[in-house]
Design a protein around this motif. Structure first.
Motif, PDB file in Angstrom:
ATOM      1  N   GLY A  46       0.807  -1.211   0.000  1.00 27.36           N
ATOM      2  CA  GLY A  46       0.000   0.000   0.000  1.00 27.36           C
ATOM      3  C   GLY A  46       0.839   1.259   0.000  1.00 27.36           C
ATOM      4  O   GLY A  46       2.072   1.214   0.051  1.00 27.36           O
TER       5      GLY A  46
ATOM      6  N   SER B 191     -14.442   1.471  13.235  1.00 28.66           N
ATOM      7  CA  SER B 191     -14.164   1.767  11.830  1.00 28.66           C
ATOM      8  C   SER B 191     -12.955   2.698  11.735  1.00 28.66           C
ATOM      9  O   SER B 191     -12.542   3.302  12.724  1.00 28.66           O
ATOM     10  CB  SER B 191     -15.374   2.452  11.194  1.00 28.66           C
ATOM     11  OG  SER B 191     -15.573   3.729  11.792  1.00 28.66           O
TER      12      SER B 191
ATOM     13  N   GLU C 145      -4.238   5.242   5.131  1.00 30.48           N
ATOM     14  CA  GLU C 145      -5.459   5.041   4.350  1.00 30.48           C
ATOM     15  C   GLU C 145      -6.483   4.314   5.223  1.00 30.48           C
ATOM     16  O   GLU C 145      -6.109   3.564   6.138  1.00 30.48           O
ATOM     17  CB  GLU C 145      -5.158   4.179   3.104  1.00 30.48           C
ATOM     18  CG  GLU C 145      -4.142   4.788   2.152  1.00 30.48           C
ATOM     19  CD  GLU C 145      -4.692   6.000   1.424  1.00 30.48           C
ATOM     20  OE1 GLU C 145      -5.883   5.983   1.048  1.00 30.48           O
ATOM     21  OE2 GLU C 145      -3.931   6.970   1.247  1.00 30.48           O
ATOM     22  N   ASP C 146      -7.765   4.479   4.916  1.00 29.28           N
ATOM     23  CA  ASP C 146      -8.815   3.802   5.686  1.00 29.28           C
ATOM     24  C   ASP C 146      -8.632   2.284   5.683  1.00 29.28           C
ATOM     25  O   ASP C 146      -8.817   1.634   6.711  1.00 29.28           O
ATOM     26  CB  ASP C 146     -10.202   4.154   5.152  1.00 29.28           C
ATOM     27  CG  ASP C 146     -10.648   5.555   5.556  1.00 29.28           C
ATOM     28  OD1 ASP C 146      -9.905   6.245   6.277  1.00 29.28           O
ATOM     29  OD2 ASP C 146     -11.755   5.953   5.145  1.00 29.28           O
ATOM     30  N   THR C 147      -8.236   1.727   4.546  1.00 32.08           N
ATOM     31  CA  THR C 147      -8.052   0.267   4.472  1.00 32.08           C
ATOM     32  C   THR C 147      -6.922  -0.193   5.386  1.00 32.08           C
ATOM     33  O   THR C 147      -6.976  -1.288   5.940  1.00 32.08           O
ATOM     34  CB  THR C 147      -7.773  -0.184   3.029  1.00 32.08           C
ATOM     35  OG1 THR C 147      -6.660   0.552   2.513  1.00 32.08           O
ATOM     36  CG2 THR C 147      -8.991   0.016   2.152  1.00 32.08           C
ATOM     37  N   GLU C 148      -5.909   0.641   5.548  1.00 32.40           N
ATOM     38  CA  GLU C 148      -4.793   0.287   6.431  1.00 32.40           C
ATOM     39  C   GLU C 148      -5.231   0.331   7.894  1.00 32.40           C
ATOM     40  O   GLU C 148      -4.885  -0.553   8.684  1.00 32.40           O
ATOM     41  CB  GLU C 148      -3.622   1.244   6.190  1.00 32.40           C
ATOM     42  CG  GLU C 148      -3.025   1.095   4.803  1.00 32.40           C
ATOM     43  CD  GLU C 148      -2.080   2.201   4.419  1.00 32.40           C
ATOM     44  OE1 GLU C 148      -1.158   1.923   3.623  1.00 32.40           O
ATOM     45  OE2 GLU C 148      -2.232   3.347   4.895  1.00 32.40           O
TER      46      GLU C 148
ATOM     47  N   GLU D 235      -8.297  -0.108   8.901  1.00 31.36           N
ATOM     48  CA  GLU D 235      -9.185  -1.271   9.057  1.00 31.36           C
ATOM     49  C   GLU D 235      -8.356  -2.543   9.280  1.00 31.36           C
ATOM     50  O   GLU D 235      -8.749  -3.425  10.040  1.00 31.36           O
ATOM     51  CB  GLU D 235     -10.096  -1.435   7.838  1.00 31.36           C
ATOM     52  CG  GLU D 235     -11.116  -0.331   7.659  1.00 31.36           C
ATOM     53  CD  GLU D 235     -12.208  -0.312   8.707  1.00 31.36           C
ATOM     54  OE1 GLU D 235     -12.402  -1.309   9.425  1.00 31.36           O
ATOM     55  OE2 GLU D 235     -12.878   0.737   8.818  1.00 31.36           O
ATOM     56  N   HIS D 236      -7.203  -2.620   8.635  1.00 28.07           N
ATOM     57  CA  HIS D 236      -6.293  -3.760   8.831  1.00 28.07           C
ATOM     58  C   HIS D 236      -5.841  -3.825  10.295  1.00 28.07           C
ATOM     59  O   HIS D 236      -5.868  -4.895  10.915  1.00 28.07           O
ATOM     60  CB  HIS D 236      -5.085  -3.620   7.893  1.00 28.07           C
ATOM     61  CG  HIS D 236      -3.957  -4.552   8.181  1.00 28.07           C
ATOM     62  ND1 HIS D 236      -3.991  -5.891   7.875  1.00 28.07           N
ATOM     63  CD2 HIS D 236      -2.751  -4.325   8.774  1.00 28.07           C
ATOM     64  CE1 HIS D 236      -2.853  -6.460   8.264  1.00 28.07           C
ATOM     65  NE2 HIS D 236      -2.091  -5.532   8.808  1.00 28.07           N
TER      66      HIS D 236
ATOM     67  N   GLN E 251      -8.705  -4.900  12.465  1.00 31.16           N
ATOM     68  CA  GLN E 251      -8.979  -6.331  12.312  1.00 31.16           C
ATOM     69  C   GLN E 251      -7.985  -7.182  13.097  1.00 31.16           C
ATOM     70  O   GLN E 251      -8.358  -8.196  13.688  1.00 31.16           O
ATOM     71  CB  GLN E 251      -8.969  -6.738  10.831  1.00 31.16           C
ATOM     72  CG  GLN E 251      -9.480  -8.146  10.599  1.00 31.16           C
ATOM     73  CD  GLN E 251     -10.908  -8.339  11.102  1.00 31.16           C
ATOM     74  OE1 GLN E 251     -11.800  -7.548  10.799  1.00 31.16           O
ATOM     75  NE2 GLN E 251     -11.135  -9.388  11.882  1.00 31.16           N
TER      76      GLN E 251
END
Length: 134
Positions: free
Chosen positions: A80, A102, A117-120, A122-123, A126
């Motif tokens: 990423g 979130s 980033e939002d996906t990072e 979220e990782h 998680q």
């Protein structure tokens, strides 16, 4: 240096203080309670200690493997736009203790996460969820 949570500048009194998960704070307070208990001059200290323990007990995740989770969350991102970057200890403790649902919520309570980033994010969330479900 000016203090700024958004930039993770918490003040020099916090420079060498390790960030703790609530379950670690609770365990420490359990030990401290044994030192204070039974000493009449420490009634107020014991009262504060018990209130802090109650707070920790309410919000902590008691089955966390703290060393393993800290290790997982402190690893640099592998892919990423922010590959190579990693969470700071304060951010790790904040994600675990505040339990955001979130990336948006995590950024709202911890502005320093805006660099990811939002996906990072979220990782990272998680990883925490996977560990807290054990």
């Amino acid at each position: 240096a000016k203090e700024s949570v958004g930039e993770l500048q918490l003040g020099k009194e916090f420079d060498d203080v390790p960030c703790q998960f609530l379950n670690e704070v609770y365990d420490f307070l359990e030990l401290k309670e044994k030192d204070i208990d039974g000493k009449p001059s420490n009634t107020m200290a014991l009262n504060v200690l018990n209130k802090t323990k109650a707070y920790c007990r309410r919000f902590m995740r008691p089955n966390l493997n703290s060393p393993e989770l800290k290790n997982q969350l402190s690893r640099p991102l592998e892919v990423g736009p922010n590959a190579g970057q990693q969470l700071k200890p304060f951010e790790i403790a904040s994600i675990v203790n505040l339990m955001p649902n979130s990336a948006e919520e995590a950024k709202a309570i911890l502005p320093s996460l805006e660099r990811f980033e939002d996906t990072e994010i979220e990782h990272f969330i998680q990883i925490w969820r996977d560990n807290s479900n054990n």
